[in-house]
Write a protein that holds these residues in place. Structure first.
Motif, PDB file in Angstrom:
ATOM      1  N   VAL A 127       0.839  -1.198   0.000  1.00 19.33           N
ATOM      2  CA  VAL A 127       0.000   0.000   0.000  1.00 19.33           C
ATOM      3  C   VAL A 127       0.875   1.250   0.000  1.00 19.33           C
ATOM      4  O   VAL A 127       0.603   2.213  -0.727  1.00 19.33           O
ATOM      5  N   LEU A 128       1.941   1.243   0.780  1.00 18.91           N
ATOM      6  CA  LEU A 128       2.844   2.397   0.806  1.00 18.91           C
ATOM      7  C   LEU A 128       3.451   2.657  -0.569  1.00 18.91           C
ATOM      8  O   LEU A 128       3.681   3.806  -0.953  1.00 18.91           O
ATOM      9  N   GLU A 129       3.696   1.571  -1.327  1.00 19.46           N
ATOM     10  CA  GLU A 129       4.246   1.722  -2.671  1.00 19.46           C
ATOM     11  C   GLU A 129       3.316   2.516  -3.578  1.00 19.46           C
ATOM     12  O   GLU A 129       3.756   3.142  -4.543  1.00 19.46           O
ATOM     13  N   SER A 130       2.009   2.463  -3.303  1.00 16.99           N
ATOM     14  CA  SER A 130       1.035   3.126  -4.170  1.00 16.99           C
ATOM     15  C   SER A 130       0.842   4.601  -3.826  1.00 16.99           C
ATOM     16  O   SER A 130       0.157   5.320  -4.546  1.00 16.99           O
ATOM     17  N   LEU A 131       1.441   5.071  -2.732  1.00 20.18           N
ATOM     18  CA  LEU A 131       1.313   6.472  -2.343  1.00 20.18           C
ATOM     19  C   LEU A 131       2.270   7.337  -3.151  1.00 20.18           C
ATOM     20  O   LEU A 131       3.276   6.864  -3.682  1.00 20.18           O
ATOM     21  N   SER A 132       1.964   8.611  -3.206  1.00 19.67           N
ATOM     22  CA  SER A 132       2.937   9.534  -3.789  1.00 19.67           C
ATOM     23  C   SER A 132       4.142   9.627  -2.845  1.00 19.67           C
ATOM     24  O   SER A 132       4.022   9.352  -1.639  1.00 19.67           O
ATOM     25  N   PRO A 133       5.308  10.004  -3.367  1.00 16.40           N
ATOM     26  CA  PRO A 133       6.482  10.117  -2.485  1.00 16.40           C
ATOM     27  C   PRO A 133       6.252  11.020  -1.288  1.00 16.40           C
ATOM     28  O   PRO A 133       6.642  10.688  -0.168  1.00 16.40           O
ATOM     29  N   ALA A 134       5.597  12.162  -1.492  1.00 13.32           N
ATOM     30  CA  ALA A 134       5.386  13.094  -0.382  1.00 13.32           C
ATOM     31  C   ALA A 134       4.416  12.511   0.642  1.00 13.32           C
ATOM     32  O   ALA A 134       4.600  12.670   1.857  1.00 13.32           O
TER      33      ALA A 134
END
Length: 293
Positions: free
Chosen positions: A116-123
């Protein structure tokens, strides 16, 4: 004591914490180590005589390094993207402690959460990881993402909503998880479709990363439809129980060589996620010595 030696010793005091931050940010053990090394290089060439909180300063530096690395991956834009690959799993033995790897995970970051974290924007990822996982105040996060504290708080809140909706809380009892995984294996060997269906949560997600792309299958009926694949794996491979990112998992070998690593997320005695890494190139780079001897 020589100033360089003193600085190096102070840095080592924070290395474990910095690796944990970087691993959650990047989902890669190798890249996390690269980020920590870059933090050391920046520390070595910076006058920190007026830095009162070295740990906080280093966490900020690692955050900036990781943010640059994430933006390099998603250089086109910062809109959330679906994860294309599984993060690097951290594998430990069920019987032989590995303090270094256990420290890397700390409060157990399961593969399902990392996906799930991989799918977030970097910021978004940086704001969520630094605030929710490491309690860094928004005032310190804001300069890293070049935003106001209010915007940093909003980024973390957006990420939190996505994380909470996508990752059910796993069963904290590892022995209980193992019982469910063992039952899954027994059903797979016997080709027992009904038992597989019973063990799977209705919203179960299976992610299979063979290298080029990640295949995603959703729903208990669809995942149970892979019964023949599970049966072949369970009968042809030598199966080694392991702890994968803090949860019950398997390291599977074929003719003595790593074939796949499977991480299970178990909640309320049902499997909510199955993450399979079978990319041969990545498998050869993982440290499996504690499992395979």
């Amino acid at each position: 004591m020589h100033d360089d030696q003193f600085l190096a010793e102070r840095f080592e005091e924070h290395r474990t914490h910095l690796r944990s931050v970087a691993y959650r940010m990047l989902g890669s053990v190798t890249e996390a180590d690269d980020a920590v090394q870059e933090a050391w290089l920046r520390l070595a060439r910076t006058d920190t005589s007026d830095v009162g909180n070295l740990g906080g300063w280093l966490t900020t530096v690692v955050g900036r390094v990781c943010l640059d690395m994430l933006r390099g991956r998603k250089s086109r834009h910062e809109e959330p993207l679906e994860a294309e690959h599984l993060p690097d799993p951290v594998i430990v033995s069920e019987t032989t402690p590995d303090p270094e790897k256990e420290a890397l995970l700390a409060d157990s970051v399961g593969l399902a959460l990392l996906v799930v974290l991989e799918s977030l924007s970097p910021a978004e990822r940086l704001a969520f990881v630094l605030h929710d996982m490491f309690a860094l105040p928004y005032e310190q996060i804001a300069p890293i993402v070049d935003r106001t504290p209010q915007t940093a708080k909003k980024l973390a809140s957006q990420a939190r909503r996505r994380v909470q909706g996508a990752t059910p809380n796993p069963n904290p009892d590892l022995a209980g998880q193992r019982r469910v995984v063992d039952a899954f294996l027994a059903a797979a060997r016997g080709g027992d479709f009904d038992e597989l269906l019973r063990l799977l949560d209705p919203g179960v997600v299976l992610r299979a990363d063979a290298g080029e792309t990640m295949r995603v299958i959703r729903g208990a009926a669809a995942v149970s439809g892979q019964a023949e694949t599970f049966r072949r794996m369970a009968t042809l491979c030598t199966i080694h129980p392991a702890v994968v990112n803090g949860g019950a998992g398997l390291v599977n070998t074929l003719d003595g060589n790593p074939f796949s690593i499977i991480g299970f997320t178990v909640a309320e005695d049902r499997i909510t996620a199955i993450d399979i890494l079978s990319d041969r190139d990545r498998l050869t780079r993982l440290d499996l010595s504690a499992i395979l001897g």
